[in-house]
Each structure stands twice: as C-alpha cells, then as structure tokens.
Design a protein around this motif. Structure first.
Motif, PDB file in Angstrom:
ATOM      1  N   ALA A 167     -60.157  64.905  38.027  1.00 21.52           N
ATOM      2  CA  ALA A 167     -59.935  65.651  39.268  1.00 21.52           C
ATOM      3  C   ALA A 167     -61.097  66.607  39.526  1.00 21.52           C
ATOM      4  O   ALA A 167     -61.557  66.742  40.662  1.00 21.52           O
ATOM      5  N   LEU A 168     -61.598  67.244  38.478  1.00 17.92           N
ATOM      6  CA  LEU A 168     -62.723  68.152  38.626  1.00 17.92           C
ATOM      7  C   LEU A 168     -63.983  67.378  39.014  1.00 17.92           C
ATOM      8  O   LEU A 168     -64.763  67.836  39.860  1.00 17.92           O
TER       9      LEU A 168
ATOM     10  N   LEU B 212     -63.048  72.753  46.941  1.00 14.47           N
ATOM     11  CA  LEU B 212     -61.782  73.321  47.395  1.00 14.47           C
ATOM     12  C   LEU B 212     -60.654  72.931  46.450  1.00 14.47           C
ATOM     13  O   LEU B 212     -59.996  73.783  45.878  1.00 14.47           O
ATOM     14  N   THR B 213     -60.473  71.627  46.259  1.00 15.29           N
ATOM     15  CA  THR B 213     -59.391  71.144  45.405  1.00 15.29           C
ATOM     16  C   THR B 213     -59.497  69.635  45.258  1.00 15.29           C
ATOM     17  O   THR B 213     -60.358  68.999  45.854  1.00 15.29           O
ATOM     18  N   THR B 214     -58.594  69.089  44.504  1.00 19.33           N
ATOM     19  CA  THR B 214     -58.392  67.646  44.426  1.00 19.33           C
ATOM     20  C   THR B 214     -56.921  67.412  44.699  1.00 19.33           C
ATOM     21  O   THR B 214     -56.078  68.106  44.142  1.00 19.33           O
ATOM     22  N   VAL B 215     -56.634  66.467  45.587  1.00 16.41           N
ATOM     23  CA  VAL B 215     -55.235  66.188  45.908  1.00 16.41           C
ATOM     24  C   VAL B 215     -54.920  64.719  45.651  1.00 16.41           C
ATOM     25  O   VAL B 215     -55.806  63.864  45.709  1.00 16.41           O
TER      26      VAL B 215
ATOM     27  N   GLY C 295     -61.233  64.234  46.059  1.00 17.62           N
ATOM     28  CA  GLY C 295     -61.878  65.528  45.907  1.00 17.62           C
ATOM     29  C   GLY C 295     -62.222  66.084  47.276  1.00 17.62           C
ATOM     30  O   GLY C 295     -62.631  65.341  48.177  1.00 17.62           O
TER      31      GLY C 295
ATOM     32  N   GLU D 188     -63.767  66.708  42.718  1.00 17.55           N
ATOM     33  CA  GLU D 188     -64.020  67.917  43.508  1.00 17.55           C
ATOM     34  C   GLU D 188     -65.510  68.249  43.524  1.00 17.55           C
ATOM     35  O   GLU D 188     -66.073  68.574  44.576  1.00 17.55           O
TER      36      GLU D 188
ATOM     37  N   PHE E 276     -51.939  67.375  53.344  1.00 15.67           N
ATOM     38  CA  PHE E 276     -52.774  68.504  52.938  1.00 15.67           C
ATOM     39  C   PHE E 276     -53.735  68.885  54.064  1.00 15.67           C
ATOM     40  O   PHE E 276     -53.889  70.067  54.397  1.00 15.67           O
TER      41      PHE E 276
ATOM     42  N   ARG F  53     -56.780  59.876  43.746  1.00 19.18           N
ATOM     43  CA  ARG F  53     -56.959  61.274  44.125  1.00 19.18           C
ATOM     44  C   ARG F  53     -58.251  61.402  44.930  1.00 19.18           C
ATOM     45  O   ARG F  53     -59.144  60.568  44.834  1.00 19.18           O
TER      46      ARG F  53
ATOM     47  N   TYR G 232     -54.056  72.338  56.073  1.00 16.79           N
ATOM     48  CA  TYR G 232     -55.303  73.095  55.995  1.00 16.79           C
ATOM     49  C   TYR G 232     -55.853  73.398  57.384  1.00 16.79           C
ATOM     50  O   TYR G 232     -56.281  74.518  57.654  1.00 16.79           O
TER      51      TYR G 232
END
Length: 136
Positions: free
Chosen positions: A118-119, A29-32, A15, A122, A40, A13, A44
């Motif tokens: 994931a956090l 913003l997010t984690t993909v 961040g 990010e 993504f 993943r 974006y």
C-alpha cells in the motif's frame, strides 16, 4: 487554485497523491481498496476542490499498453461519468514502482516496512504527480 489528484490504479488497491492548493508540492494522500475508490473520490471532492485527475498509464518497454490497461479503461469510464466536470489526463507510469521502492530504501525503511505494498502504491502515485508537476 484547486488540487490535482493522481491515481496509481491497481486491481486490489489504488495509491493516491494530491497537490497542495497552489499545485506546487505533491504529497502522498492514502491508499484505498479499489472497490471503494469512487466512493472515496466522491467524499474527497466534497471537501476539496479538484481540478484534474491524473491516472497512471502502464506501458511496456516498447511503448505498447500493458495488460493492466484492460482494467483501467473501464474504471476511466466510471470516473468520467461520476465526475464529468473534472478532466482526466493519463501519465506514463513506467518504473514508478521501482522508483517508489528505491525511495523507501533511501528513506531508511527496514525490509518489513518496504514490503508494505500500500505504501509503494501511495509513493508511486506521488512520483506520477511530481513528474507531471515538473513538466508544467
């Protein structure tokens, strides 16, 4: 002004953090899922103008490239091909994961919340971006 997008690239993943349009504030913003990262980013950049990609550069303490750099280099080639008009800069990302974890502790997150990788990714991307903005 356009935004700056920072990536804390990982094999599983990634961040992502972004600046505001004035390039003053860095926000997570997010984690993909890394397999979906280019899709993504294409979506974006259709919605938001991006002026620069910052990609974390993992280094060892002796300033040599870390093992994960072998995974990042092929991604950079794909990123450059997909977005030929958006420059890419590399930023030293040493200690960002540790700083992200400490940020989570300082924010009062409990142990279970701090295990959210994931956090962490990010927040790491946000630290990479904020560090870059401070040096401008």
């Amino acid at each position: 002004m356009a935004r700056i997008l920072a990536l804390d690239y990982g094999t599983k993943r990634t961040g992502i953090a972004v600046t505001d349009a004035m390039q003053i504030i860095a926000s997570g913003l997010t984690t993909v899922n890394t397999k979906e990262l280019l899709t993504f980013l294409k979506d974006y950049t259709k919605q938001e103008q991006v002026e620069l990609f910052l990609v974390g550069e993992p280094k060892q303490m002796d300033n040599t490239a870390s093992q994960s750099e072998a995974y990042i280099v092929p991604f950079l080639a794909k990123l450059e091909k997909a977005f030929p008009n958006i420059p890419i800069k590399r930023v030293d990302e040493r200690f960002t994961s540790k700083m992200a974890f400490q940020t989570m502790i300082d924010s009062g997150l409990n142990k279970k919340q701090r295990q959210n990788k994931a956090l962490i990714d990010e927040i790491s991307a946000t630290i990479i971006l904020q560090d870059y903005l401070h040096k401008l």
